[in-house]
Design an enzyme around this catalytic site. Sequence first.
Site, mmCIF file in Angstrom:
data_model
loop_
_atom_site.group_PDB
_atom_site.id
_atom_site.type_symbol
_atom_site.label_atom_id
_atom_site.label_comp_id
_atom_site.label_asym_id
_atom_site.label_seq_id
_atom_site.Cartn_x
_atom_site.Cartn_y
_atom_site.Cartn_z
ATOM 1 C CG ASN A 1 12.786 1.117 -0.162
ATOM 2 O OD1 ASN A 1 12.603 0.475 1.461
ATOM 3 N ND2 ASN A 1 11.585 1.655 -0.360
ATOM 4 C CB SER B 1 10.748 -4.258 -5.517
ATOM 5 O OG SER B 1 9.059 -4.875 -6.084
ATOM 6 C CG HIS C 1 7.919 0.027 -2.256
ATOM 7 N ND1 HIS C 1 7.283 0.585 -1.337
ATOM 8 C CD2 HIS C 1 7.009 -0.371 -3.645
ATOM 9 C CE1 HIS C 1 6.336 0.865 -2.446
ATOM 10 N NE2 HIS C 1 5.937 0.403 -2.891
ATOM 11 C CG ASP D 1 8.643 4.245 -2.710
ATOM 12 O OD1 ASP D 1 9.947 3.330 -2.459
ATOM 13 O OD2 ASP D 1 7.813 4.277 -2.519
HETATM 14 C C1 GAR Z 1 6.546 -3.808 5.559
HETATM 15 O O1 GAR Z 1 5.614 -4.175 4.129
HETATM 16 C C2 GAR Z 1 7.925 -2.546 4.529
HETATM 17 O O2 GAR Z 1 8.459 -3.802 2.652
HETATM 18 C C3 GAR Z 1 6.853 -1.438 3.924
HETATM 19 O O3 GAR Z 1 7.013 -0.847 5.311
HETATM 20 C C4 GAR Z 1 6.579 -2.538 5.729
HETATM 21 C C5 GAR Z 1 7.544 -2.584 7.237
HETATM 22 O O4 GAR Z 1 7.726 -3.345 8.129
HETATM 23 N N1 GAR Z 1 7.941 -0.345 3.304
HETATM 24 C C6 GAR Z 1 6.929 0.923 2.817
HETATM 25 O O5 GAR Z 1 6.291 1.263 2.330
HETATM 26 C C7 GAR Z 1 8.324 1.675 2.324
HETATM 27 N N2 GAR Z 1 7.700 2.533 1.500
HETATM 28 P P1 GAR Z 1 8.276 -3.855 9.242
HETATM 29 O O6 GAR Z 1 8.719 -2.808 9.937
HETATM 30 O O7 GAR Z 1 7.619 -4.769 9.678
HETATM 31 O O8 GAR Z 1 10.168 -4.509 8.563
#
Ligand code: GAR
Length: 209
Positions: A106, A135, A108, A144
């Site tokens: 994942n 991360s 995060h 997480d």
């Molecule tokens: C990203 O910033 C990712 O790190 C976060 O959501 C966004 C997705 O953007 N993920 C989380 O918060 C997971 N808990 P994307 O759809 O453009 O990749």
Amino acid sequence: RAKVAVLLSGRGSNMAALLYAAKAADCPFRIALVSGDKPQAPGLLLAEAEGVPVLRLSAKELGREAFFGQLDDKLREAGADYIALAGFMRILPADFVGKWTNRILNIHPSLLPKYKGLDTHQKALDAGDRVAGCSVHIVTPELDDGPILAQTEVAVLPDDSAETLAARVLIAEHQLYPRALAGYVSRELDPSWIEQKVGELALELPETR
Ligand code: GAR
């Protein structure tokens, strides 16, 4: 090359970063399938346009159990070796994680173990942090919480809002995720560290194909 299934819920920019990294001839993974919990997620359209197999499932319509059951079946059918969560905004059931032990990664948007869950950027600003970041970690049943494989620090600017900080952290995410995934599947990511963690946590590393 290791086959990776990407799961997303929205925009899919991290999926795109993985997909474009996988186009390089020397990339040790390829994207075998893109799916998620929302059939209308914009990221699925991009994956489709790029010729990647897309599976549209609705967690809302199917319910949690049937959704994760079908997802597991389809990921196996697609021959996935690994699952990369890329903005997949749903907590995985413990039994699903158990079927893919050490095969789910994942990304995060915080320097874990700080700021698990949502609103990571606002939390970093509220705490007065001078440094934020992202991360990549192995997914365990706790949210997480799994072993951290790689992190990138991102400076917080005096005028940052949660939005401006998020946009800059996202640039770092797009660099970090393909590198961390490639390192993990090819066992080149600080192997001594992984071996140590594997020992500590009694993890079994998956075989690559
Ligand atoms: C990203 O910033 C990712 O790190 C976060 O959501 C966004 C997705 O953007 N993920 C989380 O918060 C997971 N808990 P994307 O759809 O453009 O990749």
